[in-house]
Design a protein around this motif. Structure first.
Motif, PDB file in Angstrom:
ATOM      1  N   PRO A  39     -44.076 -28.353  18.247  1.00 51.65           N
ATOM      2  CA  PRO A  39     -44.013 -27.480  19.409  1.00 51.65           C
ATOM      3  C   PRO A  39     -43.268 -28.150  20.560  1.00 51.65           C
ATOM      4  O   PRO A  39     -42.323 -28.896  20.337  1.00 51.65           O
ATOM      5  CB  PRO A  39     -45.484 -27.256  19.714  1.00 51.65           C
ATOM      6  N   VAL A  40     -43.713 -27.899  21.777  1.00 45.70           N
ATOM      7  CA  VAL A  40     -42.991 -28.360  22.958  1.00 45.70           C
ATOM      8  C   VAL A  40     -43.529 -29.718  23.412  1.00 45.70           C
ATOM      9  O   VAL A  40     -44.707 -30.006  23.286  1.00 45.70           O
ATOM     10  CB  VAL A  40     -43.133 -27.287  24.058  1.00 45.70           C
ATOM     11  N   GLY A  41     -42.668 -30.544  23.934  1.00 46.44           N
ATOM     12  CA  GLY A  41     -42.993 -31.915  24.336  1.00 46.44           C
ATOM     13  C   GLY A  41     -41.824 -32.768  23.887  1.00 46.44           C
ATOM     14  O   GLY A  41     -40.829 -32.250  23.374  1.00 46.44           O
ATOM     15  N   CYS A  42     -41.956 -34.089  24.017  1.00 52.29           N
ATOM     16  CA  CYS A  42     -40.833 -34.931  23.600  1.00 52.29           C
ATOM     17  C   CYS A  42     -40.478 -34.709  22.133  1.00 52.29           C
ATOM     18  O   CYS A  42     -39.345 -34.905  21.718  1.00 52.29           O
ATOM     19  CB  CYS A  42     -41.154 -36.396  23.851  1.00 52.29           C
ATOM     20  N   SER A  43     -41.462 -34.289  21.331  1.00 52.32           N
ATOM     21  CA  SER A  43     -41.222 -34.103  19.903  1.00 52.32           C
ATOM     22  C   SER A  43     -40.629 -32.731  19.583  1.00 52.32           C
ATOM     23  O   SER A  43     -40.563 -32.345  18.422  1.00 52.32           O
ATOM     24  CB  SER A  43     -42.532 -34.280  19.140  1.00 52.32           C
ATOM     25  N   TYR A  48     -47.664 -36.165  30.372  1.00 53.10           N
ATOM     26  CA  TYR A  48     -46.591 -35.267  29.934  1.00 53.10           C
ATOM     27  C   TYR A  48     -45.298 -36.077  29.968  1.00 53.10           C
ATOM     28  O   TYR A  48     -44.764 -36.345  31.034  1.00 53.10           O
ATOM     29  CB  TYR A  48     -46.436 -34.078  30.889  1.00 53.10           C
ATOM     30  N   GLY A  49     -44.830 -36.474  28.802  1.00 52.19           N
ATOM     31  CA  GLY A  49     -43.613 -37.296  28.774  1.00 52.19           C
ATOM     32  C   GLY A  49     -42.372 -36.486  29.092  1.00 52.19           C
ATOM     33  O   GLY A  49     -41.600 -36.797  29.993  1.00 52.19           O
ATOM     34  N   MET A  50     -42.210 -35.408  28.344  1.00 50.41           N
ATOM     35  CA  MET A  50     -40.943 -34.676  28.393  1.00 50.41           C
ATOM     36  C   MET A  50     -40.588 -34.159  29.792  1.00 50.41           C
ATOM     37  O   MET A  50     -39.439 -34.196  30.205  1.00 50.41           O
ATOM     38  CB  MET A  50     -40.994 -33.495  27.432  1.00 50.41           C
ATOM     39  N   THR A  51     -41.593 -33.672  30.503  1.00 46.61           N
ATOM     40  CA  THR A  51     -41.296 -33.059  31.798  1.00 46.61           C
ATOM     41  C   THR A  51     -41.303 -34.080  32.940  1.00 46.61           C
ATOM     42  O   THR A  51     -41.268 -33.698  34.101  1.00 46.61           O
ATOM     43  CB  THR A  51     -42.289 -31.927  32.096  1.00 46.61           C
ATOM     44  N   GLY A  52     -41.415 -35.356  32.598  1.00 42.02           N
ATOM     45  CA  GLY A  52     -41.213 -36.368  33.620  1.00 42.02           C
ATOM     46  C   GLY A  52     -42.472 -37.029  34.147  1.00 42.02           C
ATOM     47  O   GLY A  52     -42.516 -37.470  35.298  1.00 42.02           O
ATOM     48  N   GLN A  99     -48.125 -32.732  17.531  1.00 35.84           N
ATOM     49  CA  GLN A  99     -48.303 -32.252  18.896  1.00 35.84           C
ATOM     50  C   GLN A  99     -48.637 -33.363  19.885  1.00 35.84           C
ATOM     51  O   GLN A  99     -49.370 -34.287  19.556  1.00 35.84           O
ATOM     52  CB  GLN A  99     -49.447 -31.224  18.923  1.00 35.84           C
ATOM     53  N   GLY A 100     -48.155 -33.214  21.099  1.00 32.78           N
ATOM     54  CA  GLY A 100     -48.524 -34.131  22.185  1.00 32.78           C
ATOM     55  C   GLY A 100     -49.845 -33.711  22.808  1.00 32.78           C
ATOM     56  O   GLY A 100     -50.406 -32.665  22.477  1.00 32.78           O
ATOM     57  N   ASP A 101     -50.322 -34.539  23.758  1.00 27.20           N
ATOM     58  CA  ASP A 101     -51.631 -34.236  24.354  1.00 27.20           C
ATOM     59  C   ASP A 101     -51.541 -33.066  25.337  1.00 27.20           C
ATOM     60  O   ASP A 101     -52.480 -32.280  25.454  1.00 27.20           O
ATOM     61  CB  ASP A 101     -52.204 -35.470  25.046  1.00 27.20           C
ATOM     62  N   ASN A 151     -51.317 -38.926  21.462  1.00 27.60           N
ATOM     63  CA  ASN A 151     -51.943 -38.986  22.781  1.00 27.60           C
ATOM     64  C   ASN A 151     -51.363 -40.144  23.596  1.00 27.60           C
ATOM     65  O   ASN A 151     -51.706 -41.296  23.383  1.00 27.60           O
ATOM     66  CB  ASN A 151     -53.459 -39.152  22.625  1.00 27.60           C
ATOM     67  N   ASN A 152     -50.475 -39.792  24.532  1.00 26.78           N
ATOM     68  CA  ASN A 152     -49.946 -40.835  25.415  1.00 26.78           C
ATOM     69  C   ASN A 152     -50.448 -40.642  26.848  1.00 26.78           C
ATOM     70  O   ASN A 152     -49.939 -41.240  27.786  1.00 26.78           O
ATOM     71  CB  ASN A 152     -48.416 -40.895  25.359  1.00 26.78           C
ATOM     72  N   GLY A 153     -51.439 -39.762  26.998  1.00 24.04           N
ATOM     73  CA  GLY A 153     -52.102 -39.635  28.293  1.00 24.04           C
ATOM     74  C   GLY A 153     -51.232 -39.080  29.405  1.00 24.04           C
ATOM     75  O   GLY A 153     -51.587 -39.195  30.586  1.00 24.04           O
TER      76      GLY A 153
END
Ligand SMILES: Cc1ncc(C[n+]2csc(CCOP(=O)(O)OP(=O)(O)O)c2C)c(N)n1
Ligand code: SF4
Lengths: 259, 360
Positions: A58-62, A134-138, A101-103, A130-132
Motif C-alpha cells: 500500500p502507501v508509504g515508503c514501500s 511516517y517515513g514517506m511523507t517526511g 505495510q508501514g506503521d 514498524n519504524n515509529g
C-alpha cells in the motif's frame, strides 16, 4: 585466487535472489526496508512459490515495492492492503498472499482493515514494518511513535496528554482468535535477519498448509531519514529506545499466546 | 424462455450475480439494499457455483476487497446505498486508475448526510461526474424495472471487462424494493483459471516463467508517463461515449414536448404520456439507460420537432445539466423534482409540464 574464480557459481556462498529485480531501491541507504524485502523474496524463492504468490503493497515508503519484487503485485490505497488481500485470498485460496505495510499504514488509517482481517482469521501474511514514524511523507508522528519522541508533527516530543499513547497494534492483534502466528522481529544485524527470515518462513508455511489463521510479522525497523540520524546511529537508537517498548520475539505461536 | 420469477429488485440483483458467474461478492448492509446480501447468503452460492460471499466490516473494506479480487481477473462486485457508496469513492478512484473491471450497485436513498432510507436520485452527480478524485469515469447503468436489475448485472460485467473499467448500476429505492415478474437469464459458468489467464493477461494471478510480472497500480511518479496514462484513459472514455450509449425513446417520433428521465422517475413519467395524449399534447419520453455515457446525441436528434423539455428527477436537478449541455439555449429545458423520499405523480408531472413548458 582471482576474483573471477571466487564468483564462479560453485564458489558462491551468497547471491542476489532472482526474485529481486535489478531496479535501484528507492529506499534511503541504511534503511531496513531493503533487507526486509530481500528476506521475503529469498523465502518465496526457497519455497518455490514465485508462480503462486501475489503481494500487496500500500502507501508509504514501500509503495513502489513492486518495482523490486519480481512477483505479481498489487498496489493498494493507504491502509487498505488487508482488504485487498482478503479479496485475493478468498477468490484464489491456493495462492500465497502477503501484505507489506508501514506503521502509519497499518496502525493509523488501516487499523480497521487490519483488525478485522485478523479477526476473521484471513489466511494470509501481514508483514508490518514498524519504524515509529511516517517515513514517506517526511517524518510525521505515527500511532507507534514513542512517548517523548520528536517528529515533524510532535516537534517537542510526543506528549501523551495531547497526542495519546503509542499503539502496540501487534499485541492487540495477537489477542484476536483469528491470528495463528504473531511475532516481532528486526533486521539490523545478521542474527536478527536470520531470525526474521525464519519467522517469515514459519508464516508462509502456515499459510501454505492452511493452518487456520492470519500470520503477522512485525519488523521493528529504523527510519534514519525520518529520525534525522546516520544509519549506524539510528540502529543503536532503535536498540536502546524502540526495543524496550517493542520487545522482540514471538507473541503467539500455533494460535496460542506465548507472551 | 428463461425461468420466470416474482422477485424484489434487490433479490434480482443477487440472483443475477450468481448466474453471471461472479466469483466474489463483498458487501455491507445498508437500507434499502440489504436484501441483496441477505438473498446471497440464503442462496448458498458457494454450493451453487463456488461464489464467495463475504460480509465486510465496512464499505471501505468491501470496495477494496472487490479491488483485490478483480485485479486477479476474477468477477467481483459489491452493492450499497448512498452513504456507503460515498465511502467507496476512494476505492473506485483507485479501480478506475488501475483499470480494474468490477461492478458496484448503488440503490440510492435520500441525502445528503444520513438523509433518509426513502428512495432518491440525488447521487447522479456522484455517479456520473466523479465522487472520487482524479480524471476518471464510471460506466453508469440505470435500471427502471426488476427485469433490468437482473439483466444489467450481466451487461455490467460485459462492459467492465470489455473496457477494463468499473461499472456502476445506479438504481434507486423504488426499483430495489418493488416486486415484479422477471425472466432470469441462463447461468454463465464461472471462468476457469485457464480462461482467466487467457481473457485477462494483465491480471495478477501469480508470475509464471513465460511472462513478466504483472503489476496493478494507479501510481506513476513520472509526470510524463502519468500524463500518458491519463490520456490513454481519456481515449478509452471517448470510445465508450462513441459505442455504448443506451436509451429508450417512447412516443418520440411526433412529439412536440419531451420528458427526459431515468430509473423510477421514467416509470412514473411513462404514465404521464397517456394523460398528455388524452389532452391532445404530443408528449414523448426519452429514458436514459446509460447515464454515463449520457444520451446526448439521441436527444439532439429529436430537436427538430421538440419545443421544450422537462426533466423529472428525484433530486434538486442534476441530470438536467447534462440535458442543457446537449440542447444548448435553443429550447426551454426545465427541471421538476421531489426530494427526501417524496415521489411525484403522473398528474403532477403533467401539471408542471403545462405550467413551466407549454404555458411558460
Ligand atoms: C488517503 C491518504 N492519506 C495520506 C496519504 C499520505 N501518506 C503517504 S505515505 C504516509 C505515511 C506512511 O507511513 P508508514 O505507513 O509508517 O510507512 P513508511 O513511509 O514509514 O515506510 C502518508 C500519511 C496518502 N497517500 N493517502
Ligand atoms: S524515509 Fe525512512 S522508512 Fe523511508 S526509505 Fe528513508 S529511511 Fe526508510
Amino acid at each position: 585466487m582471482r576474483s573471477e574464480d571466487i564468483i564462479r557459481p560453485e564458489n558462491l556462498v551468497y547471491k542476489k535472489t532472482p526474485l529481486m529485480t535489478d531496479n535501484i531501491l528507492s529506499y534511503c541507504p541504511g534503511c531496513g526496508h531493503g533487507t526486509a524485502h530481500r528476506i521475503i523474496m529469498e523465502t518465496i524463492d526457497e519455497m518455490g512459490l514465485q508462480e503462486n504468490t501475489i503481494g500487496v503493497c500500500p502507501v508509504g515508503c514501500s509503495v513502489l515495492a513492486y518495482d523490486f519484487m519480481n512477483i505479481d503485485m498489487q498496489q493498494a490505497a493507504h491502509g487498505r492492503a488487508p482488504a485487498l488481500a482478503t479479496g485475493i485470498k478468498r477468490t484464489w485460496p491456493h495462492r500465497l498472499v502477503f501484505t507489506y505495510q508501514g506503521d502509519g499504514d497499518l496502525a493509523a488509517i488501516g487499523t480497521n482493515e487490519t483488525i478485522h482481517a485478523c479477526n476473521r482469521g484471513e489466511n494470509f501474511t501481514i508483514i508490518f514494518i514498524n519504524n515509529g514514524i511516517y517515513g514517506m511523507t517526511g517524518g510525521q508522528m505515527a500511532p507507534t511513535t514513542l512517548v517523548g519522541m520528536k517528529t515533524s508533527t510532535s516537534p517537542y516530543g510526543r506528549d501523551v496528554h495531547r497526542m495519546g499513547f503509542p499503539l502496540k497494534i501487534t499485541e492487540l492483534v495477537a489477542q484476536l482468535p483469528g491470528t495463528w502466528f504473531v511475532t516481532r522481529q528486526a533486521v539490523h544485524t545478521p542474527a536478527t535477519v536470520r531470525k526474521a527470515k525464519k519467522a517469515i518462513r514459519t508464516a508462509f508455511e502456515a499459510q501454505r498448509d492452511n493452518k487456520g489463521g492470519t500470520t503477522f510479522i512485525e519488523i521493528v525497523s529504523n527510519c534514519n531519514s525520518g529520525w534525522k540520524m546516520r544509519p549506524v546511529e539510528s540502529n543503536k537508537w532503535m536498540e536502546e529506545n524502540m526495543f524496550p517498548f517493542y520487545p522482540l520475539g514471538d507473541i503467539k505461536v500455533e494460535g496460542k499466546l506465548v507472551k | 424462455m428463461g425461468e420466470l420469477r416474482l422477485m424484489k429488485g434487490n433479490e434480482a440483483i443477487g440472483e443475477a450475480a450468481i448466474r453471471a458467474g461472479v466469483d466474489g461478492y463483498f458487501g455491507y448492509p445498508i437500507t434499502p439494499q440489504s436484501e441483496i446480501i441477505e438473498y446471497l447468503m440464503a442462496e448458498k452460492p458457494h454450493e451453487r457455483t463456488g461464489m464467495v460471499v463475504l460480509q465486510a466490516e465496512s464499505e471501505v473494506a468491501s470496495i477494496n476487497m472487490v479491488y483485490g479480487a478483480a485485479a486477479t481477473g476474477k468477477k467481483a462486485m459489491t452493492t450499497s446505498s448512498s452513504p456507503g457508496v460515498s465511502l467507496m469513492m476512494e476505492g473506485l478512484s483507485y479501480c478506475a486508475g488501475a483499470e480494474i473491471p468490477c461492478v458496484v450497485v448503488n440503490v440510492v436513498r435520500g441525502g445528503p448526510g444520513l438523509g433518509t432510507i426513502q428512495p432518491s436520485q440525488a447521487d447522479y452527480f456522484q455517479a456520473t461526474k466523479g465522487g472520487g478524485h482524479g480524471d476518471y469515469r464510471l460506466i453508469v447503468l440505470a435500471p427502471a424495472s426488476v427485469q433490468e436489475m437482473s439483466d444489467f448485472v450481466k451487461l455490467a460485467f460485459h462492459l467492465a471487462f470489455k473496457y477494463r473499467n468499473p461499472v456502476m448500476i445506479l438504481s434507486d429505492g423504488v426499483i430495489g424494493q418493488m416486486m415484479e415478474k422477471v425472466e432470469l437469464f441462463e447461468p454463465i459458468p464461472r471462468w476457469t483459471e485457464e480462461e482467466i489467464t487467457r481473457l485477462s493477461p494483465w491480471a495478477t494471478t501469480g508470475k509464471t516463467k513465460n511472462r513478466e510480472r504483472n503489476i496493478i497500480t494507479s501510481l506513476d511518479l513520472d509526470p510524463a508517463r502519468h500524463e500518458k496514462h491519463n490520456i490513454k484513459l481519456q481515449e478509452k472514455y471517448a470510445k465508450i461515449v462513441e459505442n455504448e450509449v443506451l436509451c429508450e425513446k417512447i412516443n418520440c417520433d411526433d412529439a412536440e414536448y419531451l420528458i427526459v428521465a431515468y430509473g423510477c422517475s421514467a416509470r412514473i413519467a411513462q404514465k404521464t404520456l397517456d394523460l398528455a395524449r388524452a389532452k391532445g399534447i404530443k408528449l414523448g419520453l426519452l429514458r436514459a439507460i446509460t447515464l454515463w455515457p449520457f444520451p446526448t446525441k439521441p436527444i439532439q436528434e429529436l430537436l427538430g420537432h421538440i419545443k421544450g423539455i422537462l426533466t423529472c428527477e428525484l433530486s434538486a436537478g442534476q441530470m438536467v445539466e447534462d440535458v442543457r449541455l446537449a440542447v444548448g439555449n435553443n429550447i426551454p429545458v426545465k427541471h421538476y423534482g421531489r426530494m427526501g423520499g417524496m415521489l411525484f405523480t403522473p398528474d403532477e408531472i403533467l401539471h408542471v409540464l403545462e405550467q413551466k413548458i407549454i404555458g411558460g
